[in-house]
Scaffold this motif. Sequence first.
Motif, mmCIF file in Angstrom:
data_model
loop_
_atom_site.group_PDB
_atom_site.id
_atom_site.type_symbol
_atom_site.label_atom_id
_atom_site.label_comp_id
_atom_site.label_asym_id
_atom_site.label_seq_id
_atom_site.Cartn_x
_atom_site.Cartn_y
_atom_site.Cartn_z
ATOM 1 N N GLY A 142 -11.846 -1.133 3.410
ATOM 2 C CA GLY A 142 -10.528 -1.000 2.791
ATOM 3 C C GLY A 142 -9.415 -1.265 3.784
ATOM 4 N N PHE A 143 -9.635 -0.863 5.041
ATOM 5 C CA PHE A 143 -8.649 -1.098 6.096
ATOM 6 C C PHE A 143 -8.422 -2.595 6.289
ATOM 7 C CE2 PHE A 143 -7.884 -1.572 10.768
ATOM 8 C CZ PHE A 143 -6.594 -1.064 10.781
ATOM 9 N N LEU A 144 -9.495 -3.371 6.274
ATOM 10 C CA LEU A 144 -9.368 -4.824 6.435
ATOM 11 C C LEU A 144 -8.765 -5.470 5.193
ATOM 12 C CD1 LEU A 144 -12.797 -5.553 8.183
ATOM 13 C CD2 LEU A 144 -10.522 -5.496 9.241
ATOM 14 N N ARG A 145 -9.103 -4.912 4.005
ATOM 15 C CA ARG A 145 -8.556 -5.468 2.768
ATOM 16 C C ARG A 145 -7.054 -5.254 2.668
ATOM 17 N NH1 ARG A 145 -12.569 -3.364 -0.682
ATOM 18 N NH2 ARG A 145 -11.085 -1.790 -1.353
ATOM 19 N N ALA A 146 -6.559 -4.256 3.395
ATOM 20 C CA ALA A 146 -5.127 -3.964 3.333
ATOM 21 C C ALA A 146 -4.275 -5.093 3.880
ATOM 22 C CB ALA A 146 -4.832 -2.677 4.108
ATOM 23 N N SER A 147 -4.908 -6.054 4.562
ATOM 24 C CA SER A 147 -4.135 -7.183 5.101
ATOM 25 C C SER A 147 -3.503 -8.015 4.002
ATOM 26 C CB SER A 147 -5.046 -8.062 5.967
ATOM 27 O OG SER A 147 -6.124 -8.574 5.193
ATOM 28 N N ARG A 148 -3.931 -7.799 2.753
ATOM 29 C CA ARG A 148 -3.346 -8.554 1.636
ATOM 30 C C ARG A 148 -1.868 -8.236 1.435
ATOM 31 N NH1 ARG A 148 -7.714 -7.293 -3.010
ATOM 32 N NH2 ARG A 148 -7.340 -5.224 -2.146
ATOM 33 N N ILE A 149 -1.432 -7.072 1.913
ATOM 34 C CA ILE A 149 -0.025 -6.706 1.727
ATOM 35 C C ILE A 149 0.906 -7.609 2.526
ATOM 36 C CG2 ILE A 149 -0.670 -4.300 1.344
ATOM 37 C CD1 ILE A 149 0.451 -3.670 4.130
ATOM 38 N N LEU A 150 0.356 -8.354 3.494
ATOM 39 C CA LEU A 150 1.188 -9.233 4.316
ATOM 40 C C LEU A 150 1.803 -10.368 3.517
ATOM 41 C CD1 LEU A 150 -1.040 -9.460 7.528
ATOM 42 C CD2 LEU A 150 0.987 -8.034 7.171
ATOM 43 N N PHE A 151 1.294 -10.586 2.310
ATOM 44 C CA PHE A 151 1.802 -11.678 1.481
ATOM 45 C C PHE A 151 2.798 -11.180 0.434
ATOM 46 C CE2 PHE A 151 -2.432 -12.782 2.980
ATOM 47 C CZ PHE A 151 -2.184 -13.996 3.612
ATOM 48 N N LYS A 152 3.245 -9.909 0.566
ATOM 49 C CA LYS A 152 4.189 -9.348 -0.395
ATOM 50 C C LYS A 152 5.389 -8.762 0.332
ATOM 51 C CE LYS A 152 0.504 -8.072 -3.645
ATOM 52 N NZ LYS A 152 -0.124 -6.954 -4.396
ATOM 53 N N ASN A 153 6.446 -8.528 -0.432
ATOM 54 C CA ASN A 153 7.640 -7.886 0.119
ATOM 55 C C ASN A 153 7.859 -6.563 -0.598
ATOM 56 O OD1 ASN A 153 10.804 -7.375 -0.121
ATOM 57 N ND2 ASN A 153 10.407 -8.442 1.795
ATOM 58 N N PHE A 154 8.115 -5.509 0.187
ATOM 59 C CA PHE A 154 8.234 -4.168 -0.380
ATOM 60 C C PHE A 154 9.620 -3.564 -0.159
ATOM 61 C CE2 PHE A 154 3.745 -4.925 0.365
ATOM 62 C CZ PHE A 154 3.174 -4.506 -0.832
ATOM 63 N N GLY A 155 10.617 -4.411 0.060
ATOM 64 C CA GLY A 155 11.991 -3.919 0.147
ATOM 65 C C GLY A 155 12.295 -3.204 1.447
ATOM 66 N N THR A 156 13.057 -2.118 1.341
ATOM 67 C CA THR A 156 13.540 -1.378 2.506
ATOM 68 C C THR A 156 12.910 0.006 2.552
ATOM 69 O OG1 THR A 156 15.644 -2.570 2.389
ATOM 70 C CG2 THR A 156 15.617 -0.542 3.683
ATOM 71 N N VAL A 157 12.700 0.507 3.770
ATOM 72 C CA VAL A 157 12.198 1.865 3.990
ATOM 73 C C VAL A 157 13.340 2.707 4.549
ATOM 74 C CG1 VAL A 157 10.474 3.287 5.153
ATOM 75 C CG2 VAL A 157 9.924 0.944 4.507
ATOM 76 N N TYR A 158 13.470 3.937 4.039
ATOM 77 C CA TYR A 158 14.512 4.855 4.507
ATOM 78 C C TYR A 158 13.863 6.142 5.002
ATOM 79 C CZ TYR A 158 17.652 1.818 1.851
ATOM 80 O OH TYR A 158 18.339 0.737 1.364
ATOM 81 N N VAL A 159 14.357 6.665 6.130
ATOM 82 C CA VAL A 159 13.885 7.941 6.668
ATOM 83 C C VAL A 159 15.102 8.843 6.849
ATOM 84 C CG1 VAL A 159 12.627 9.098 8.519
ATOM 85 C CG2 VAL A 159 12.034 6.743 7.896
ATOM 86 N N THR A 160 15.084 9.992 6.173
ATOM 87 C CA THR A 160 16.215 10.922 6.231
ATOM 88 C C THR A 160 15.706 12.326 6.541
ATOM 89 O OG1 THR A 160 16.078 11.197 3.831
ATOM 90 C CG2 THR A 160 17.696 9.631 4.659
ATOM 91 N N TYR A 161 16.633 13.185 6.993
ATOM 92 C CA TYR A 161 16.266 14.532 7.433
ATOM 93 C C TYR A 161 17.203 15.559 6.815
ATOM 94 C CZ TYR A 161 13.971 11.678 10.989
ATOM 95 O OH TYR A 161 13.220 10.723 11.629
ATOM 96 N N ASP A 162 16.621 16.695 6.428
ATOM 97 C CA ASP A 162 17.426 17.822 5.987
ATOM 98 C C ASP A 162 17.720 18.712 7.194
ATOM 99 O OD1 ASP A 162 18.702 19.242 3.819
ATOM 100 O OD2 ASP A 162 17.172 20.788 4.064
ATOM 101 N N LYS A 163 18.501 19.734 6.993
ATOM 102 C CA LYS A 163 18.873 20.636 8.084
ATOM 103 C C LYS A 163 17.635 21.320 8.656
ATOM 104 C CE LYS A 163 21.921 24.538 9.141
ATOM 105 N NZ LYS A 163 22.879 25.519 8.581
ATOM 106 N N PRO A 164 17.440 21.294 9.988
ATOM 107 C CA PRO A 164 16.269 21.952 10.591
ATOM 108 C C PRO A 164 16.258 23.455 10.313
ATOM 109 C CG PRO A 164 17.332 20.482 12.166
ATOM 110 C CD PRO A 164 18.269 20.599 10.997
#
Length: 875
Positions: free
Chosen positions: A497-519
């Motif tokens: 499955g790890f090797l099959r995941a290389s198929r995602i290289l042919f797609k676009n998944f937009g933007t990733v956002y990382v946000t934080y709440d108050k510690p």
Amino acid sequence: MPNSMIPIDRSALVFRKSPANVAKGLPTWLARRALPQDAYPKKWSEMLFEAAEKGTIIYVCRSAPQPTVAYLNVLMQQGHLPAAQTVCGSPQGRIRRLMSRALGTPSNPLTYAEQDEWRLRWLIENEQNGILFVDQMSQNQIFAPRLLEVLLQSVQKTNHPVVLVPHAILTRFRSTEAPQEKPLDKSESKDRFGLWTSLLRQSVQPRFEVGEPIYLRDILEKGHAKRLTTLSRYLRTILHKKFADIDRVAFGPPVKTNRQLRNEVFADITLQDQIILHAEENERHPSVLESRARTYFNQIAAQPIRAYIKSMDWLLKGIWKIIYDDVIVDEQGLEDLREAGRQGPLVITPCHRSHIDYLIISQTFEWNKMAVPIIAAGENLNFFPLGPILRRCGAYFIRRSFKDDKLYGIVLRAYVRKLFSEGYAQEFFIEGGRSRSGKTLFPKFGILTMLVKAALESKDGDAIFCPTYIAYERLVESASYARELTGHNKEKESARGFLRASRILFKNFGTVYVTYDKPISLKSFFEGYGITAETIAGGVPSQQLKRAIQNLGFRIVYGINNATVVTAPNIAALILFGYRGRGIKRSNVDELVGLLLQHIDQMTDGRTHLSENLKSTPTEAVKIALEQFHTDGLISKESVGDHIYYRLKENHLLTLDFHKNTLIHFLVPEALLALAIRSLNIKPGDTIALDKVKDATYALSKIFKYEFIYRVGSTFDELFQETLNRVVSYRVLDVDSENGRITWNDTDFALRFGLFAANLLNGFVDSYVSVFFHAEELLGTPKPESTFVKSLLERAQSDFLVGKLVTAEAAHSVNIKHAIQFLVSAGILQQDTSAKHRPIRVGPHVDELGRLARLLASAKAPSASEYRFKPTTTT
């Protein structure tokens, strides 16, 4: 000669008030070239200028005076810092001494230590700013405490405030004499030629970290009965502690080999006592169990190697450039984490939506010059080749369950306790597994309890929990999640499955956002429940500690929801499910986008995290998202005349449901209120007793208590009143408080709002109604949990096909599991969690099932054919 009469050595006055007179040269040129735009925190710059107007600022730095002075030089020249007048604690350079002797120039009659004392007195008396190096003082133990003592003595004689502000230069500069990367300004980093070469190539980018200011007047007042010599040593200890905290957040604790760490873990008296006790209980020799425990340690422990982390970061950057448009990090939230991490070890608690999560979190820390956290990962990821790679990048692996192996739990707790005592930042997913539904799941208290107890047993007794949200515009695993939710087995992680995941290289998944709440400080949070270091030493009652840990878990999950990033696909999905008729006209999208964003902003008190396109052109961004849904085949698009309509497709509802559920918590209070109104059969213009609406809302909120997370520390009455106030402000309802009556306004907007809010929960209502109706008939004999869930899933699919359910996404395995969980908690069903297959049978309160089913069915959206419930036999 008294100090006040000694002429100062003007060559030691490195800085002047005018930036034009700042010393120039190669070091300054290199520093100006290497410093990035964000090298100095803006908020500290503003604070220092304010403090400089009221008194004296002493910039406290460590060693490596030449690069440090050069960087400060540039910052002052550029106006980022108040100008300093002189440097103290910096030895005269060898070249300068040789030049003085060769040219025969007169040298200063005072020793270096006496010159430093003179300069400090001169700074305080003349209310001027200066720079003080503390590690250079430590090279001569005779003068180290003396210089700080002179400083305190000078402060005693003045009335204006004097503030010490610790400054550290952080850049990952690999010294030739140390295998570990060091801060630039530590005395161990003496490879100056390599450093300046790196700066010339711009291969390192320094960043200033500022510690909490130290007000010398406060130290003198608190220690007024103590000698200045004692206070100066105390002050020096505080300064070194602040620098150590800065280094711990940026670089982590000193690197130890796996063997060193293991030997120290097994030298722990607590662990040894537990092994001996366990050996006595099982009538085994302690050495046999200790040998097995060491094997367990090797199976668990992370082996972080800096080269692996950097290599993986380089590799993943290339992959992200292919499949993502961008990775955007909440910089202000990360700065709050950086400062909070100086108070205690960080514990990052992100939501879990994808296998990408732990990769992204580690990278964001690496990019922002913070120590990469040690990650608690499931043993399902420990397969070749991924397992060894993740272990060397900082992951330690935990079994899903180890109830039957007490020794494994003992070793795991000892290892986690050691991580806290060393000061490692840690990361774990409080939801346990990945959320397939899009909602943030309820906290899992097993590993949280272990982490809390380990933190309480550490030397500081504190840890900083950091709720973190990771948002994906399009999810890599969306197709597999839809299959799993409709009854297909989860595909086991493997090399294939790890090797099959290389198929995602042919797609676009937009933007990733990382946000934080108050510690969240563990110590401060527990003090609210009466749990302090003293009560822990005396033995905290288990129920009191359990309750505090549970509330902490819900507070973390609530914080994750608070940090949710609102993206255009999420808003588009909300609109599609809220206006779930035949279709929605594209021209109606404009009004809805503005109203939804306004409501979410109100729910977050103005701290909403919006995606970049929603910030600039919200309506256009949502329309683009709708077009993307159509391109991906998730919705249909039809044109009638001049109008365009969008419609949901039944076979792709679960993918869109994921997007909708990421924001559902912002509208749950209004949705429950709308469901209550629907269950009471209220029409626009009708008036009804407020208590009836309140009771119906409360009953529905109890049924869905395993679906949605509410604010910790607030009662239902408080939350209901807040919701009612919002809906009244939207002019949907009118409330007659004197007579206790409520009216649903007979306006087009009030009708549309009520339908929109209620429709958002249609899928949950249908799932629960189907479970309530079929649960008893399927349990003629006890059934394993997996078999029972599968049977209920098939019933829901059948009910939709014959028209008893309106929503196709009601055939949702997660909703069905939560409905079963509610029935077990209510005593309607019983489950033996200690047995292997966790069998479920009918409970003592099964007669209540009919009443609950009828209540929930009254809130269900109308369908072609309705359920026929047997009459309840209870009063």
